[in-house]
Design a protein around this motif. Structure first.
Motif, PDB file in Angstrom:
ATOM      1  N   HIS A   1       0.807  -1.213   0.000  1.00 44.01           N
ATOM      2  CA  HIS A   1       0.000   0.000   0.000  1.00 44.01           C
ATOM      3  C   HIS A   1       0.843   1.266   0.000  1.00 44.01           C
ATOM      4  CE1 HIS A   1      -3.614  -2.327   0.547  1.00 44.01           C
ATOM      5  NE2 HIS A   1      -3.023  -2.978   1.532  1.00 44.01           N
ATOM      6  N   ALA A   2       2.149   1.128   0.147  1.00 41.48           N
ATOM      7  CA  ALA A   2       3.022   2.301   0.170  1.00 41.48           C
ATOM      8  C   ALA A   2       3.080   2.934  -1.208  1.00 41.48           C
ATOM      9  CB  ALA A   2       4.415   1.902   0.642  1.00 41.48           C
ATOM     10  N   ARG A   3       3.118   4.247  -1.239  1.00 37.13           N
ATOM     11  CA  ARG A   3       3.035   4.980  -2.503  1.00 37.13           C
ATOM     12  C   ARG A   3       4.387   5.206  -3.166  1.00 37.13           C
ATOM     13  NH1 ARG A   3      -2.191   7.255  -2.219  1.00 37.13           N
ATOM     14  NH2 ARG A   3      -2.941   7.351  -0.105  1.00 37.13           N
ATOM     15  N   ASP A   4       5.468   5.214  -2.383  1.00 36.49           N
ATOM     16  CA  ASP A   4       6.788   5.474  -2.951  1.00 36.49           C
ATOM     17  C   ASP A   4       7.848   4.733  -2.136  1.00 36.49           C
ATOM     18  OD1 ASP A   4       6.825   6.953  -0.647  1.00 36.49           O
ATOM     19  OD2 ASP A   4       7.080   8.886  -1.614  1.00 36.49           O
ATOM     20  N   ALA A   5       9.088   4.830  -2.595  1.00 32.90           N
ATOM     21  CA  ALA A   5      10.186   4.107  -1.943  1.00 32.90           C
ATOM     22  C   ALA A   5      10.383   4.568  -0.512  1.00 32.90           C
ATOM     23  CB  ALA A   5      11.478   4.285  -2.735  1.00 32.90           C
ATOM     24  N   LEU A   6      10.239   5.853  -0.241  1.00 33.98           N
ATOM     25  CA  LEU A   6      10.407   6.358   1.122  1.00 33.98           C
ATOM     26  C   LEU A   6       9.375   5.748   2.068  1.00 33.98           C
ATOM     27  CD1 LEU A   6      11.106  10.139   0.453  1.00 33.98           C
ATOM     28  CD2 LEU A   6      12.744   8.323   0.922  1.00 33.98           C
ATOM     29  N   SER A   7       8.167   5.621   1.606  1.00 35.58           N
ATOM     30  CA  SER A   7       7.114   5.026   2.432  1.00 35.58           C
ATOM     31  C   SER A   7       7.378   3.540   2.674  1.00 35.58           C
ATOM     32  CB  SER A   7       5.750   5.198   1.771  1.00 35.58           C
ATOM     33  OG  SER A   7       5.455   6.561   1.627  1.00 35.58           O
TER      34      SER A   7
ATOM     35  N   TYR B   1      15.994   8.968  -2.151  1.00 32.64           N
ATOM     36  CA  TYR B   1      15.642  10.343  -2.496  1.00 32.64           C
ATOM     37  C   TYR B   1      16.679  10.955  -3.424  1.00 32.64           C
ATOM     38  CZ  TYR B   1      13.586  14.932  -1.944  1.00 32.64           C
ATOM     39  OH  TYR B   1      12.964  16.123  -2.197  1.00 32.64           O
ATOM     40  N   SER B   2      17.953  10.731  -3.121  1.00 29.58           N
ATOM     41  CA  SER B   2      19.038  11.314  -3.923  1.00 29.58           C
ATOM     42  C   SER B   2      19.123  10.703  -5.319  1.00 29.58           C
ATOM     43  CB  SER B   2      20.379  11.129  -3.214  1.00 29.58           C
ATOM     44  OG  SER B   2      20.365  11.813  -1.985  1.00 29.58           O
ATOM     45  N   SER B   3      18.618   9.484  -5.493  1.00 29.06           N
ATOM     46  CA  SER B   3      18.696   8.830  -6.798  1.00 29.06           C
ATOM     47  C   SER B   3      17.702   9.405  -7.799  1.00 29.06           C
ATOM     48  CB  SER B   3      18.452   7.330  -6.648  1.00 29.06           C
ATOM     49  OG  SER B   3      17.088   7.088  -6.355  1.00 29.06           O
TER      50      SER B   3
ATOM     51  N   ARG C   1       2.530  14.234  -1.589  1.00 21.02           N
ATOM     52  CA  ARG C   1       1.972  14.496  -0.260  1.00 21.02           C
ATOM     53  C   ARG C   1       2.988  14.264   0.855  1.00 21.02           C
ATOM     54  NH1 ARG C   1      -3.291  10.974  -1.228  1.00 21.02           N
ATOM     55  NH2 ARG C   1      -1.710   9.803  -2.318  1.00 21.02           N
ATOM     56  N   THR C   2       4.180  13.762   0.513  1.00 18.91           N
ATOM     57  CA  THR C   2       5.207  13.547   1.519  1.00 18.91           C
ATOM     58  C   THR C   2       5.798  14.895   1.897  1.00 18.91           C
ATOM     59  OG1 THR C   2       5.755  11.388   0.603  1.00 18.91           O
ATOM     60  CG2 THR C   2       7.387  12.394   2.027  1.00 18.91           C
ATOM     61  N   ALA C   3       5.587  15.298   3.139  1.00 21.34           N
ATOM     62  CA  ALA C   3       6.110  16.583   3.602  1.00 21.34           C
ATOM     63  C   ALA C   3       6.447  16.461   5.074  1.00 21.34           C
ATOM     64  CB  ALA C   3       5.091  17.682   3.380  1.00 21.34           C
ATOM     65  N   PRO C   4       7.466  17.077   5.534  1.00 18.32           N
ATOM     66  CA  PRO C   4       8.384  17.939   4.818  1.00 18.32           C
ATOM     67  C   PRO C   4       9.417  17.127   4.048  1.00 18.32           C
ATOM     68  CG  PRO C   4       9.035  17.855   7.109  1.00 18.32           C
ATOM     69  CD  PRO C   4       7.770  17.038   6.971  1.00 18.32           C
ATOM     70  N   GLN C   5       9.938  17.708   3.015  1.00 13.10           N
ATOM     71  CA  GLN C   5      11.005  17.097   2.224  1.00 13.10           C
ATOM     72  C   GLN C   5      12.267  17.924   2.431  1.00 13.10           C
ATOM     73  OE1 GLN C   5      10.063  16.166  -1.825  1.00 13.10           O
ATOM     74  NE2 GLN C   5       7.994  15.515  -1.321  1.00 13.10           N
ATOM     75  N   ASP C   6      12.900  17.735   3.550  1.00  9.02           N
ATOM     76  CA  ASP C   6      14.060  18.542   3.911  1.00  9.02           C
ATOM     77  C   ASP C   6      15.235  18.349   2.954  1.00  9.02           C
ATOM     78  OD1 ASP C   6      12.730  19.641   6.053  1.00  9.02           O
ATOM     79  OD2 ASP C   6      13.461  18.147   7.467  1.00  9.02           O
ATOM     80  N   LEU C   7      15.364  17.175   2.350  1.00  9.53           N
ATOM     81  CA  LEU C   7      16.472  16.957   1.422  1.00  9.53           C
ATOM     82  C   LEU C   7      16.240  17.663   0.088  1.00  9.53           C
ATOM     83  CD1 LEU C   7      17.268  13.169   1.973  1.00  9.53           C
ATOM     84  CD2 LEU C   7      18.599  15.134   2.736  1.00  9.53           C
TER      85      LEU C   7
END
Length: 131
Positions: A33-39, A100-102, A109-115
């Protein structure tokens, strides 16, 4: 009296092993159910930080119950649990930064995105809308 202690230890071992398995299974199913790699990386953290240590401690207690207490095995178990907790935190952080760096797409909707912002650019606030 020993029968009561044996039953209590059996229940504790069962709770640890089944609870750890539950955390692992929940994390595995939640990854779908995760939307992206970070999740996905974020979903995996509770499994490696809580589920695996529960399984390791449950296995140690079962071994101690059946084969007797061993100090060296207790030390190995303690080192394993500490290593799992530390490695889980560090690995999640490193994997998230690498993803994220790749340039891997991130759910908007992922916030905050400090990087994703330059230092001193200002603060981001999380979105308030429901997912």
């Amino acid at each position: 009296m020993m029968a009561v202690l044996d039953v209590a230890l059996t229940v504790l071992i069962s709770v640890l092993l089944l609870g750890g398995g539950f955390w692992m299974l929940t994390a595995a199913l939640s990854m779908f159910h995760a939307r992206d790699a970070l999740s996905r990386i974020n979903v995996l953290s509770p499994a490696t930080g809580l589920g695996l240590p529960m399984i390791v401690v449950g296995a140690f207690l079962q071994h101690a119950r059946t084969d007797g207490f061993a100090l060296d095995l207790l030390l190995k178990t303690a080192i394993t649990v500490v290593a799992l907790v530390i490695v889980s935190s560090v690995a999640s952080n490193v994997l998230s930064r690498a993803a994220y760096s790749s340039g891997n797409p991130v759910d908007p909707r992922t916030a905050p995105q400090d990087l994703g912002r330059a230092p001193g650019e200002g603060e981001q606030t999380p979105h308030s809308e429901d997912r």
